[in-house]
Write a protein that holds these residues in place. Sequence first.
Motif, PDB file in Angstrom:
ATOM      1  N   GLY A 100       0.806  -1.216   0.000  1.00  0.00           N
ATOM      2  CA  GLY A 100       0.000   0.000   0.000  1.00  0.00           C
ATOM      3  C   GLY A 100       0.836   1.261   0.000  1.00  0.00           C
ATOM      4  O   GLY A 100       2.006   1.260   0.399  1.00  0.00           O
ATOM      5  N   ILE A 101       0.220   2.335  -0.426  1.00  0.00           N
ATOM      6  CA  ILE A 101       0.929   3.608  -0.508  1.00  0.00           C
ATOM      7  C   ILE A 101       1.301   4.134   0.883  1.00  0.00           C
ATOM      8  O   ILE A 101       2.319   4.803   1.041  1.00  0.00           O
ATOM      9  N   ALA A 102       0.517   3.789   1.915  1.00  0.00           N
ATOM     10  CA  ALA A 102       0.845   4.228   3.281  1.00  0.00           C
ATOM     11  C   ALA A 102       2.186   3.632   3.720  1.00  0.00           C
ATOM     12  O   ALA A 102       2.978   4.303   4.394  1.00  0.00           O
ATOM     13  N   THR A 103       2.440   2.393   3.340  1.00  0.00           N
ATOM     14  CA  THR A 103       3.724   1.751   3.663  1.00  0.00           C
ATOM     15  C   THR A 103       4.866   2.494   2.987  1.00  0.00           C
ATOM     16  O   THR A 103       5.931   2.697   3.578  1.00  0.00           O
ATOM     17  N   ILE A 104       4.638   2.926   1.767  1.00  0.00           N
ATOM     18  CA  ILE A 104       5.680   3.652   1.032  1.00  0.00           C
ATOM     19  C   ILE A 104       5.926   5.009   1.680  1.00  0.00           C
ATOM     20  O   ILE A 104       7.068   5.425   1.861  1.00  0.00           O
ATOM     21  N   TYR A 105       4.862   5.709   2.076  1.00  0.00           N
ATOM     22  CA  TYR A 105       5.023   6.984   2.790  1.00  0.00           C
ATOM     23  C   TYR A 105       5.868   6.791   4.050  1.00  0.00           C
ATOM     24  O   TYR A 105       6.813   7.554   4.303  1.00  0.00           O
ATOM     25  N   ARG A 106       5.519   5.793   4.850  1.00  0.00           N
ATOM     26  CA  ARG A 106       6.256   5.547   6.105  1.00  0.00           C
ATOM     27  C   ARG A 106       7.706   5.162   5.827  1.00  0.00           C
ATOM     28  O   ARG A 106       8.623   5.607   6.537  1.00  0.00           O
ATOM     29  N   THR A 107       7.924   4.361   4.801  1.00  0.00           N
ATOM     30  CA  THR A 107       9.282   3.915   4.471  1.00  0.00           C
ATOM     31  C   THR A 107      10.143   5.086   4.011  1.00  0.00           C
ATOM     32  O   THR A 107      11.288   5.241   4.452  1.00  0.00           O
ATOM     33  N   LEU A 108       9.593   5.932   3.173  1.00  0.00           N
ATOM     34  CA  LEU A 108      10.357   7.098   2.707  1.00  0.00           C
ATOM     35  C   LEU A 108      10.650   8.058   3.856  1.00  0.00           C
ATOM     36  O   LEU A 108      11.742   8.629   3.929  1.00  0.00           O
ATOM     37  N   GLN A 109       9.704   8.208   4.767  1.00  0.00           N
ATOM     38  CA  GLN A 109       9.936   9.060   5.940  1.00  0.00           C
ATOM     39  C   GLN A 109      11.063   8.478   6.792  1.00  0.00           C
ATOM     40  O   GLN A 109      11.946   9.210   7.248  1.00  0.00           O
ATOM     41  N   LEU A 110      11.049   7.169   7.004  1.00  0.00           N
ATOM     42  CA  LEU A 110      12.112   6.511   7.757  1.00  0.00           C
ATOM     43  C   LEU A 110      13.451   6.684   7.048  1.00  0.00           C
ATOM     44  O   LEU A 110      14.457   7.039   7.669  1.00  0.00           O
ATOM     45  N   PHE A 111      13.464   6.446   5.736  1.00  0.00           N
ATOM     46  CA  PHE A 111      14.706   6.577   4.966  1.00  0.00           C
ATOM     47  C   PHE A 111      15.271   7.990   5.061  1.00  0.00           C
ATOM     48  O   PHE A 111      16.485   8.173   5.143  1.00  0.00           O
ATOM     49  N   GLU A 112      14.393   8.985   5.080  1.00  0.00           N
ATOM     50  CA  GLU A 112      14.870  10.365   5.223  1.00  0.00           C
ATOM     51  C   GLU A 112      15.480  10.570   6.614  1.00  0.00           C
ATOM     52  O   GLU A 112      16.552  11.166   6.750  1.00  0.00           O
ATOM     53  N   GLU A 113      14.812  10.059   7.642  1.00  0.00           N
ATOM     54  CA  GLU A 113      15.293  10.227   9.025  1.00  0.00           C
ATOM     55  C   GLU A 113      16.659   9.597   9.239  1.00  0.00           C
ATOM     56  O   GLU A 113      17.467  10.130   9.995  1.00  0.00           O
ATOM     57  N   ILE A 114      16.931   8.467   8.589  1.00  0.00           N
ATOM     58  CA  ILE A 114      18.207   7.774   8.814  1.00  0.00           C
ATOM     59  C   ILE A 114      19.245   8.065   7.726  1.00  0.00           C
ATOM     60  O   ILE A 114      20.307   7.471   7.706  1.00  0.00           O
TER      61      ILE A 114
END
Length: 157
Positions: A54-68
């Motif tokens: 789902g697109i929500a998973t992609i949003y969360r993953t990209l947010q995590l990737f930005e944070e780290i």
Amino acid sequence: MDKSDYLNNVLTNNGYKSTIQRNLVYEILAENKDKHLSTEEVYDLIKDKNPNMGIATIYRTLQLFEEIGLVYKHNFDDGCSRYEIMAEDSNEIHQHHHLLCKICGDIIEVKEDLMNSLEEIIEKQYNFEILNHVVKFTGICSQCRNKENENGYRKET
């Protein structure tokens, strides 16, 4: 070190687990490393490989990737955030510059960092340590200018 090993190391070092979804998002970003993908564009590219994601998973993953520090989030004033994968060997987040075409929306990377000498002047003059800068040039790309010249008019922006 291959891309999945690098991703797994970064995730582990930041206290996160490697998942199929995170690996897939990173794979898509790596395959499109010269592009600036929106979340929706990542989703469209992933649908073929994993239609259940789902697109929500992609949003969360990209947010995590930005944070780290795996991706850099850009705002090109086009109504959505765009993501660019960070180089694996990059220890700093100093950004390159972008040219934004106001007609076709094309984003062109300027590989040279022409701001270094200006940064030195600003740091000395204001006694200010610059950590990063963001520069966006807006205008009209050569393809759009050529079309305008062929058609004899300029589209209003």
